[in-house]
Structure formats: structure tokens, C-alpha cells
Design an enzyme around this catalytic site. Structure first.
Site, short mmCIF file in Angstrom:
data_model
loop_
_atom_site.label_atom_id
_atom_site.label_comp_id
_atom_site.label_asym_id
_atom_site.label_seq_id
_atom_site.Cartn_x
_atom_site.Cartn_y
_atom_site.Cartn_z
N GLU A 28 -3.49 -7.64 -16.99
CA GLU A 28 -4.86 -7.80 -16.47
C GLU A 28 -5.65 -8.86 -17.25
OE1 GLU A 28 -3.58 -3.58 -15.44
OE2 GLU A 28 -3.58 -4.81 -17.28
N LYS B 253 -12.34 5.38 -6.15
CA LYS B 253 -11.30 5.37 -5.13
C LYS B 253 -11.78 6.00 -3.83
CE LYS B 253 -6.33 6.23 -4.68
NZ LYS B 253 -5.13 6.76 -5.36
N PHE C 75 -7.56 11.31 -15.44
CA PHE C 75 -6.46 10.41 -15.74
C PHE C 75 -6.87 8.96 -15.47
CE2 PHE C 75 -2.63 8.10 -14.21
CZ PHE C 75 -1.97 8.05 -15.42
N GLN C 76 -6.65 8.12 -16.45
CA GLN C 76 -6.98 6.69 -16.39
C GLN C 76 -8.46 6.45 -16.10
OE1 GLN C 76 -4.13 4.49 -13.92
NE2 GLN C 76 -2.86 4.18 -15.73
#
Length: 586
Positions: free
Chosen positions: A56, A168, A118-119
Site C-alpha cells: 500500500e 464496508k 478485525f483489521q
């Protein structure tokens, strides 16, 4: 554009917004929280090219290379958590060097934000101080407005990075988009123009001056003010010195160009700044690498400071005439006032000759007495010589204006600024303010994606190159034939130089090789060939020209590994926090 009243996912709306804002290339690395965006990118693949970096950070630097070489907004995309945090260095770099970048990050779904899902990272909070603006999108309906604002903020006033964090579930929500919503930016007024009264005061200061000098920086290039600066200098006869980001903003081969000033600038530029009675600071921020000891910098003269960013005015150095305004418009208006005065019947014809003849002659004496110099050798390839030959070969091919040069950070960066000469803007960019190693290769890839018919060369060092060497895979797979001229001295050269100068030569973890009795390490040519790129290593001076020709002619990415002595120092040098009186000459 999507058919009116047609329901779309947030991810499709986001990608359509990119297309609506003229984006042609994005640098995007997928992950769990950004998968809907990547799925949408496949649906728009005929309109928008997606380049897959291998890290990234590489993608962020590619977006910067795209932006700096075009003046348009560069776009990079990453997933949440570690993907987003890998953008941090790129955003800090874009902020310090005023590059227009929009970074889009996926985020965990809105119901679990703040639970250490998570993440998950709070990337907006992490990046608040290193971006020009930032958004966490919590309503899919806001996506078109947010993207419109992000592009406007990134590209107007003093350019800079904007991060847009998109959960998301917002990417997956289906709705009918309004693609032209009103922006909501109270208090953001990027369009600033110097008043005629302010500019007439500038001209009055110029007329009263006997030893004026222009100190021009990256703002000249960001504002597209190169033609205006040239015209202003042609009318006034005032000599120009440039910051590392200003190189190319005024032609290096112009008689009145004193090249770069500052810590590793030319002796004659620093002498001229020190002796000037008027300093015209245009699109600069009085960075410590330019000023040294601020209280002693340009202390003999009056200072005019023109910049678009009001926060830079009087920040590091007080100005006698502080002016907030677009530098292109300011120069344009100054030229108009000068032309009006020249057109008056009463205008003195004495103004036809340069009134600063004695000053120019003094500068010429300094230029003759203290040119850039180094001790060349026949038994080794000196790094300065390698850069000079690269420039000369490209010049002889008549490709200077069609060649873009990037660098990593360190000695090679400063030698490139000294010995490769730039006459046009956006043919040179480097990580100046942040000094981020690993910048050179991905920035070159971004520039190559924007300019497929130009030659793009990354002049790099072995320490910097290794930090993002994985992007050779991106360059090869995306058919972006960037060239790397690697000045390999097996050390962190600039730190070694400081060790030699200020720490009695004590080596504190600055040697990068596998042992002085071993072959140079790592084997960069084997690595390049492992990525199916071209490669060659040279140690002899007589092999350099042929190797450079081979590199420049390569149709695939190419790494030219040039072994150079590690004992060489970048000179001249004004030690940090000191003055022109303390300059160390070659």
C-alpha cells in the site's frame, strides 16, 4: 455516468464519482474491507485503469508520482487496518510537499467501529494531523458530496492529501445517487489574490533595491506559474535561486538561475541570499534545510513573502511585506503593472537595461570562484559523474523535456538535485519535506502511468531502493518500463556523511552489506531479473556510458546497479542550524 434514478451500490457510486472527476488511473490494493470497491472497479474497467501495487505504501507513492507529474489529483485505495496505516507515510509526505492526493480506505462496518474489530484502525484520527482534510463516511447518500469536496480540497489553494474512509456496509448499500450535490465547506476559501496595492508595494521595494534575489519554491510549480516567473525575471533582471522542489520552475540553463540554495545548494546561491538587500520569497515556506539558523538567514535585506497558504506567512521567518495570494496571479498582475508603467509616455528609457549590473557581476565572480565541484577518479565511478553523464546523454538525445526524474532520499537525492539540470516543471520530484526513503521507484511508476511515452528514471540509493523494491513486480506486470539508476555504496550514505563530520566516523549501523570481504550485497541484478526486469551491474568508469544507453533503451523496467565509493560526501554543506559562514566547501 449511471442512468438517472438507477439504484447502485455505494461502491459503484464511489467509482462513478472518480470517473466524473476525470480520474483515469487508480493505484489500489484490495482487502476485506475494500472488496466491494474492487468489485466495482472491475465493472468500470473500460473507463478506469486499476494498477495493483505490491504494497500500500507503494500505491500511495505512485499516486503522488502521478499527481506531481501531472498536477492532477492522484488516487490510491487500500483496505482497513494495516492497509490504511500503510498510507500514513505517503499522506504525511503529500502534506509536507503539497501534492494533491485522494486516499480512499475501506473500513469495518459502522456497527462495529470502535470495538477493535478485525483489521480496524481509527485511520481518520491517525491521519488528522497529516492530511489537508479527512472524511469518515457514515451515510451512503453523502458519497457524491464527500468525493466532490475531497477533489476540490485536494486540488485548490495549497494542494494536499485528503483521506476518505468508507465502511464496508456503506459500500454495499444500494441507493439512487445525486451526482451533483452542493458542497458544504463553510470557511474554506482557497482562491486568494494579492491586491494591486500590495503588488505596487512589492514593485516599490524592487525599485529601491540594489541587490535583489528571488527565492522560488514548489509553489511556483504547484500554481503553474513557471511562464509567469520567467516573464517576470526577463522584465526585471532579478536573479533566481530555487528550493529542491522549485527545480524546473525556472530554467536551469538561464543566465540568471543560481540553481539550488540551502544546506546542499550552490555556494554562489547561498552567498547571494546572504548579501541580498531584497528577498522575494515566492511559493516557499522557509524550510530549515534552506534557512539554516533562521535568525541569520537573509538578515541584511527586506523580505517579501507571497504564498497561497496563510499559515506559512510569518511562520518561520517574519516578512516585511507578507502577502497571501496565488503566486501565478500575483506574478501575472506584477507583469501587467510593469507593462502599464513601461507603456506610459513618461516612462524612463533607462529601465531597458538591467539596473543590477554590479550585483550580477558580483554573483558571476562567486559563480566562477565557487562552482559545484568534486574530485573525479579514473579507478571508480563517482556518483556525481554518473548523474552528470546520465543528464548529458539524455540532453544529447534531445529528451530532457521528455524525461522525468525521481529519487529516493539521501546523498544520491542531493547529487541529483546538483548535477542533473531541469529546465521544465514536473520533470523532477522527490520526497523533500518528509524525506521518505522508498519514494523513488513507486513515484516513478506513478509518473510512467501518467506519461506512457516519456522516459522515467529513478535515481536511487541502495538503502532507499530496498524499501520498496517489490514494486518492480508492479512495474513489470503493468508494462511500465521505469529505469532505476542505482548508486550503490553499500551504506546509508547521508547518515555515514554525518557520522564522518560530526561523530568521528563511528559507524552506528549504517553499513548495509554482508561483509567488507564479501561481494556487494544484495545482488540487485539477480533480484531485478527475478522480477523479469532488465539489469546490469558496473564498477568501471569506461562501462558507464554503454550501460546508461542500454538502460535508457530498455523496453522493460531496468535496474542499473552502479557501484560507487561510500567515502564520498555531498558538498557544499551548511551544517544543520548553522549559517553560510559555516559552509563546508568541496
Amino acid at each position: 455516468m449511471a442512468t438517472e434514478n438507477q439504484p447502485q451500490s455505494g461502491a459503484d457510486i464511489l467509482v462513478q464519482c472518480l470517473i466524473n472527476h476525470g480520474v483515469e488511473v487508480v493505484f489500489a490494493y484490495p482487502g476485506g474491507a475494500s472488496m466491494p470497491i474492487h468489485q466495482a472497479l472491475t465493472r468500470f474497467s473500460t473507463k478506469l485503469r486499476t494498477i495493483l501495487p505490491r504494497h500500500e505504501q507503494g500505491g500511495g507513492f505512485m499516486a503522488e508520482g502521478y499527481a506531481r507529474s501531472t498536477g492532477r489529483v492522484g488516487v490510491c485505495i487500500a483496505t482497513s487496518g494495516p492497509g490504511a496505516t500503510n498510507f500514513v507515510t505517503c499522506l504525511a509526505d503529500a502534506k509536507m510537499d503539497s501534492a494533491p492526493v485522494v486516499a480512499i480506505t475501506g473500513q469495518v462496518t459502522t456497527p462495529v467501529i470502535g470495538t477493535n474489530a478485525f483489521q480496524e484502525t481509527p485511520i481518520i484520527e491517525v491521519c488528522r494531523a497529516i492530511t489537508k482534510h479527512h472524511y469518515l463516511v457514515t451515510r451512503a447518500e453523502d458519497l457524491p458530496r464527500v468525493m466532490k469536496e475531497a477533489f476540490y480540497i485536494a486540488s485548490t489553494g495549497r494542494p494536499g492529501p485528503v483521506i476518505v474512509d468508507v465502511p464496508k456496509d456503506i459500500q454495499n448499500k444500494v441507493l439512487v445517487a445525486d451526482y451533483d450535490p452542493p458542497m458544504n465547506l463553510p470557511g474554506y476559501r482557497p482562491d486568494r489574490r494579492a491586491s494591486r496595492q500590495e503588488l505596487e508595494a512589492v514593485l516599490q521595494a524592487i525599485r529601491a533595491s540594489r541587490r535583489p534575489i528571488i527565492y522560488a519554491g514548489g509553489g511556483i510549480i504547484a500554481a503553474g506559474a513557471t511562464p509567469q516567473l520567467r516573464a517576470f525575471v526577463d522584465r526585471t533582471g532579478i536573479p533566481v535561486t530555487l528550493t529542491v522542489h522549485g527545480l524546473g520552475g525556472f530554467p536551469s540553463d538561464h543566465f540568471l538561475c543560481l540553481q539550488m540554495l540551502g544546506m546542499h545548494g550552490t555556494v554562489f546561491a547561498n552567498y547571494a541570499i546572504n548579501e541580498a538587500d531584497l528577498l522575494l520569497a515566492l511559493g516557499v515556506r522557509f524550510d530549515d534545510r534552506v534557512t539554516g539558523k533562521v535568525s541569520e538567514f537573509a538578515k541584511h535585506g527586506k523580505i517579501v513573502h507571497i504564498d497561497i497558504d496563510p499559515s506559512e506567512i510569518n511562520k518561520n521567518k517574519a516578512a516585511d511585506l507578507p502577502i497571501v495570494g496565488d503566486i501565478r496571479l500575483a506574478l501575472q498582475d506584477l507583469i501587467q503593472i510593469l507593462d502599464e508603467e513601461t507603456a506610459k509616455p513618461s516612462a524612463s528609457k533607462k529601465g531597458q537595461s538591467n539596473p543590477y549590473g554590479d550585483w550580477i557581476r558580483r554573483i558571476e565572480e562567486w559563480r566562477e570562484q565557487e562552482p559545484l565541484r568534486y574530485n573525479d577518479r579514473d579507478d571508480a565511478v563517482m556518483p556525481q559523474y554518473a548523474i552528470e553523464r546520465l543528464w548529458q546523454i539524455i540532453r544529447d538525445r534531445k529528451r530532457l523535456d521528455e524525461t522525468i526524474v525521481t529519487t529516493g532520499v539521501g546523498q544520491h537525492q542531493m547529487w541529483a538535485a546538483q548535477y542533473y539540470h531541469f529546465n521544465t516543471p514536473r520533470t523532477w520530484f522527490t520526497s523533500g519535506g518528509l524525506g521518505a526513503m522508498g519514494f523513488g521507484l513507486p513515484a516513478a511508476i506513478g509518473a510512467q502511468a501518467a506519461h506512457p511515452f516519456k522516459t522515467v528514471v529513478d535515481i536511487d540509493g541502495d538503502g532507499s531502493f530496498l524499501m520498496n523494491i517489490q514494486e518492480l513486480a508492479c512495474a513489470y506486470c503493468e508494462k511500465l518500463p521505469v529505469k532505476v539508476m542505482l548508486l550503490n555504496n553499500q551504506h546509508l550514505g547521508m547518515v555515514v556523511q554525518w557520522e564522518d563530520r560530526f561523530f568521528e566516523g563511528n559507524r552506528a549501523h549504517t553499513y548495509l552489506g554482508a561483509g567488507f570481504d564479501k561481494e556487494p550485497y544484495p545482488d540487485f541484478v539477480s533480484i531485478a531479473k527475478g522480477f523479469r526486469c532488465g539489469g546490469r551491474s558496473i564498477t568501471r568508469k569506461e562501462d558507464l556510458d554503454g550501460a546508461l544507453e542500454e538502460m535508457l533503451d530498455s523496453k522493460v523496467p531496468y535496474v542499473l546497479d552502479v557501484l560507487v565509493p561510500f567515502q564520498e560526501h555531498v558538498l557544499p554543506m551548511i551544517p544543520g542550524g548553522m549559517t553560510v559562514r559555516d559552509i563546508i566547501k568541496a
